[in-house]
Design a protein around this motif. Structure first.
Motif, short mmCIF file in Angstrom:
data_model
loop_
_atom_site.label_atom_id
_atom_site.label_comp_id
_atom_site.label_asym_id
_atom_site.label_seq_id
_atom_site.Cartn_x
_atom_site.Cartn_y
_atom_site.Cartn_z
N GLU A 43 20.91 59.06 64.91
CA GLU A 43 21.73 59.08 65.93
C GLU A 43 22.11 57.88 66.84
N ASN A 44 20.76 57.39 66.99
CA ASN A 44 20.72 56.10 68.12
C ASN A 44 20.63 54.66 67.39
N LYS A 45 20.56 54.87 66.16
CA LYS A 45 20.20 53.37 65.35
C LYS A 45 21.54 52.77 65.36
N THR A 46 21.23 51.34 65.66
CA THR A 46 22.50 50.24 65.55
C THR A 46 22.62 49.97 64.21
N ARG A 47 23.63 49.46 63.74
CA ARG A 47 23.92 49.04 62.34
C ARG A 47 23.10 48.21 61.59
N GLU A 48 22.42 47.24 62.39
CA GLU A 48 21.31 46.55 61.88
C GLU A 48 20.10 47.37 61.44
N GLU A 49 19.73 48.29 62.26
CA GLU A 49 18.78 49.27 62.11
C GLU A 49 19.17 50.48 60.94
N MET A 50 20.29 50.56 60.72
CA MET A 50 20.78 51.51 59.52
C MET A 50 20.52 50.80 58.24
N ARG A 51 20.59 49.42 58.14
CA ARG A 51 20.96 48.82 56.95
C ARG A 51 19.94 49.06 55.93
N PRO A 52 18.54 48.90 56.20
CA PRO A 52 17.39 49.44 55.25
C PRO A 52 17.60 50.78 54.66
N LEU A 53 18.32 51.72 55.19
CA LEU A 53 18.60 53.13 54.89
C LEU A 53 19.76 53.40 53.72
N ARG A 54 20.74 52.17 53.95
CA ARG A 54 21.86 52.36 53.31
C ARG A 54 21.82 52.68 51.97
N PRO A 55 20.98 52.12 51.28
CA PRO A 55 20.97 52.31 49.65
C PRO A 55 20.53 53.78 49.45
N LYS A 56 19.83 54.57 50.27
CA LYS A 56 19.28 55.92 50.08
C LYS A 56 20.31 56.86 50.90
N LEU A 57 21.24 56.59 51.43
CA LEU A 57 22.25 57.34 52.04
C LEU A 57 23.84 56.77 51.75
N GLN A 58 24.43 57.61 50.97
CA GLN A 58 25.63 56.85 50.41
C GLN A 58 26.96 57.81 50.47
N ILE A 59 27.97 57.39 50.41
CA ILE A 59 29.18 58.22 50.43
C ILE A 59 30.10 57.95 49.46
N VAL A 60 30.95 58.82 48.92
CA VAL A 60 31.98 58.73 48.07
C VAL A 60 33.33 59.26 48.99
N GLU A 84 28.49 45.01 44.06
CA GLU A 84 28.27 44.70 45.38
C GLU A 84 26.98 45.20 46.21
N GLY A 85 26.73 46.64 46.07
CA GLY A 85 25.87 47.28 46.85
C GLY A 85 24.48 46.88 46.27
N LEU A 86 24.39 46.41 44.80
CA LEU A 86 23.02 45.98 44.42
C LEU A 86 22.89 44.61 44.82
N ILE A 87 23.74 43.71 44.91
CA ILE A 87 23.58 42.42 45.77
C ILE A 87 23.07 42.32 47.04
N VAL A 88 24.03 43.04 47.78
CA VAL A 88 23.67 43.37 49.18
C VAL A 88 22.34 43.56 49.57
N ASN A 89 21.75 44.72 49.03
CA ASN A 89 20.62 45.23 49.08
C ASN A 89 19.44 44.64 48.39
N GLY A 90 19.50 43.57 47.51
CA GLY A 90 18.64 42.87 46.88
C GLY A 90 18.17 43.79 45.55
N ILE A 91 19.21 44.50 44.95
CA ILE A 91 18.42 45.25 43.80
C ILE A 91 18.72 44.75 42.48
N GLY A 92 17.73 44.81 41.69
CA GLY A 92 18.21 44.06 40.46
C GLY A 92 17.38 42.72 40.38
N THR A 93 16.96 42.42 39.08
CA THR A 93 16.07 41.36 39.12
C THR A 93 16.53 40.09 38.71
#
Length: 540
Positions: free
Chosen positions: A356-373, A393-402
């Motif tokens: 509830e009190n996390k900033t946008r930057e603090e939420m960034r590492p959690l974004r791949p695990k918490l998604q929305i449609v 786009e999400g793969l690139i932003v989160n550094g996913i994929g070799t």
């Protein structure tokens, strides 16, 4: 030639699009007619050509589209397929009006609701702004939007999805058109408002002897309100008949398949020992609704969007959230994922970690695990990006994929998972039907292999057969990857098929909660009983 009773005649309509070096036949030799005072339903799977047909009638096709040389469209005895744009400007809105499929992207975000309704009224009826605004207020009351006086001064982003859909209907009927084309007019509406809107359209049709073309994927709506039905598949007419006759004795195999398709089954039980991964406690969020102009802005009333909401989800569970439009369902999902600029009170705990009190930057590492449609797939996608770029786009932003090749393989797998051909990689959102865009949105979420997904009306834009496929897909993904879902919907049949438990929301509060079958079969609160009763009424 049209007869006097024929309001609209479509004869041998063909529409093709040029895609790179290929020609896509969207509509192929379609013919039908609409009488004055008649409601014709056009049904079929997403991509069958329903919306393209409607836009061809309105002459709103993109430049890449071409009508076949033998196509004829006649309105009130006059051919309009060859009418000039100037002639069509006098017809659209006044004689032929359309309720578009996606209200969130059809309304102009920089103009107030009242101004957008008044625009067509002033143009076609030559009224003063004050007279037009009075008529706009009357139309908002007709579509039963809450607090219509305040809505006139609000912007689209301040309304829920269902409320925006009602505004679109108010704009369409503002000039009492002779023909109303309704492209999925009840898609974004909860079951109670859905019944009200259908009654409203039916009443307007009868009082004005108005012809209506109802484009929908909901066969229960078709059975309830239409006089005749056209069934389309892959751009062609498969069957047409009077509604009662078609439902009693469908002749085409595809029609029989559509009639038999509906959400089935129940979710696999979640063991009681599975850990709680999401714990929302006493979540509260207020909005201040302001009215007035730039120099006369004054503080309005406070709206409790969320008022003491508490929910829990176990690993691998699906929690359904139901309620009328504006009840706070989507706000709850966005609050959990920290997608709102404003902060409420209460706590949101994911796997022991407070969000509830996390900033946008603090939420960034959690974004791949918490998604929305999101509810509206078109407005949630960048129209300048291809399908490949949107999903990747999400793969690139989160550094996913070799490598780029690895990411492309992941994108193709996600598209296949949601029933799309990987050959669509280089196409753009506007080239797809509403249902296909929704599947792209689901692919964008699942490609990251998240642990938790907020599904905000993910099946609302889909026809019944594809709905069943998506439900099976979500179940399969949940079992394969042990996913946890928060499923927001107004379709109680889909909720029953997919959700283990359900909470019923009204005006920002939870009025009832419990196991899905218990809530559906034995509701205790009057509000829940009304929702369930309305769902069965529409389905009758």
């Amino acid at each position: 030639m049209t007869t006097p009773s024929k309001l609209l005649t479509v004869d041998n309509l063909s529409v093709h699009f040029k895609r790179d070096e290929h020609i896509v036949q969207a509509v192929d030799g379609l013919s039908f007619a609409v009488e004055r005072g008649e409601m014709l339903a056009v049904v079929g799977e997403s991509g069958s050509g329903k919306s393209v047909t409607a836009r061809a009638i309105m002459r709103l096709l993109p430049r890449t589209a071409t009508l076949g040389p033998d196509s004829r469209i006649s309105f009130a005895g006059t051919r309009i397929d060859s009418a000039t744009e100037g002639q069509m400007l006098g017809i659209r809105g006044k004689h032929i009006a359309m309720i578009f499929q996606e209200p969130m992207s059809s309304l102009d975000p920089i103009y107030r609701i009242g101004d957008q309704i008044c625009e067509g009224i002033v143009r076609h009826q030559k009224l003063t702004k004050k007279q037009a605004m009075a008529q706009a207020l009357s139309r908002l009351k007709e579509v039963q939007i809450p607090d219509p006086e305040a809505r006139l001064q609000q912007y689209p982003h301040q309304l829920s999805g269902g409320q925006r859909q009602r505004v679109m209907i108010a704009i369409a009927i503002a000039n009492n058109p002779e023909l109303l084309i309704a492209d999925e007019p009840t898609t974004a509406l909860d079951v109670t408002v859905q019944a009200e809107i259908l009654r409203l359209i039916r009443a307007l049709q009868r009082s004005h002897n108005m012809g209506v073309i109802m484009i929908t994927h909901d066969l229960t709506v078709v059975k309830r309100v239409s006089d005749a039905v056209c069934v389309m598949r892959l751009g062609k007419l498969r069957e047409s008949n009077r509604t009662a006759a078609l439902f009693a004795s469908p002749q085409d195999g595809y029609t029989r398949t559509l009639l038999a398709a509906e959400p089935k089954g129940r979710p696999r039980p979640v063991p009681a020992e599975r850990p709680v991964v999401l714990d929302v406690a006493d979540a509260r969020l207020d909005y201040v609704l302001s009215t007035g102009g730039f120099f006369s802005r004054r503080k309005g009333r406070t709206l409790a969007a969320l008022d003491g909401i508490s929910v829990q989800l176990r690993k691998g569970e699906t929690l359904g959230v139901v309620g009328e439009s504006g009840s706070g369902k989507s706000t709850l999902g966005k609050l959990i994922l920290r997608l709102l600029d404003v902060r409420g009170s209460g706590s949101v705990v994911w796997c022991g970690e407070h969000l509830e009190n996390k900033t946008r930057e603090e939420m960034r590492p959690l974004r791949p695990k918490l998604q929305i449609v999101f509810q509206d797939p078109f407005s949630s996608m960048n129209p300048r990006l291809s399908v490949r770029q949107i999903v990747e786009e999400g793969l690139i932003v989160n550094g996913i994929g070799t490598s780029a090749r690895d990411r492309e393989a992941r994108v193709c797998e996600a598209l296949s998972d949601v029933g799309l051909d990987p050959n669509v990689l280089n196409r753009f959102p506007h080239e797809f039907s509403g249902g296909q865009r929704q599947r792209i949105a689901i692919a964008r979420a699942v490609v990251l292999r998240p642990d938790f997904i907020v599904l905000d009306e993910p099946t609302s834009a889909l026809d019944l057969s594809v709905q069943a496929q998506v439900i099976d897909l979500l179940r399969a993904l949940q079992e394969r990857y042990d996913l946890t879902y928060l499923f927001i919907s107004h379709d109680l049949k889909v909720v029953r098929a997919l959700c283990h438990n359900v909470v019923v929301m009204n005006r920002g509060r939870i009025v009832e909660s419990g196991p899905t079958d218990t809530i559906m079969d034995h509701p205790t609160e009057d509000y829940t009983k009304r929702l369930v009763r309305a769902a069965f009424e529409v389905a009758a």
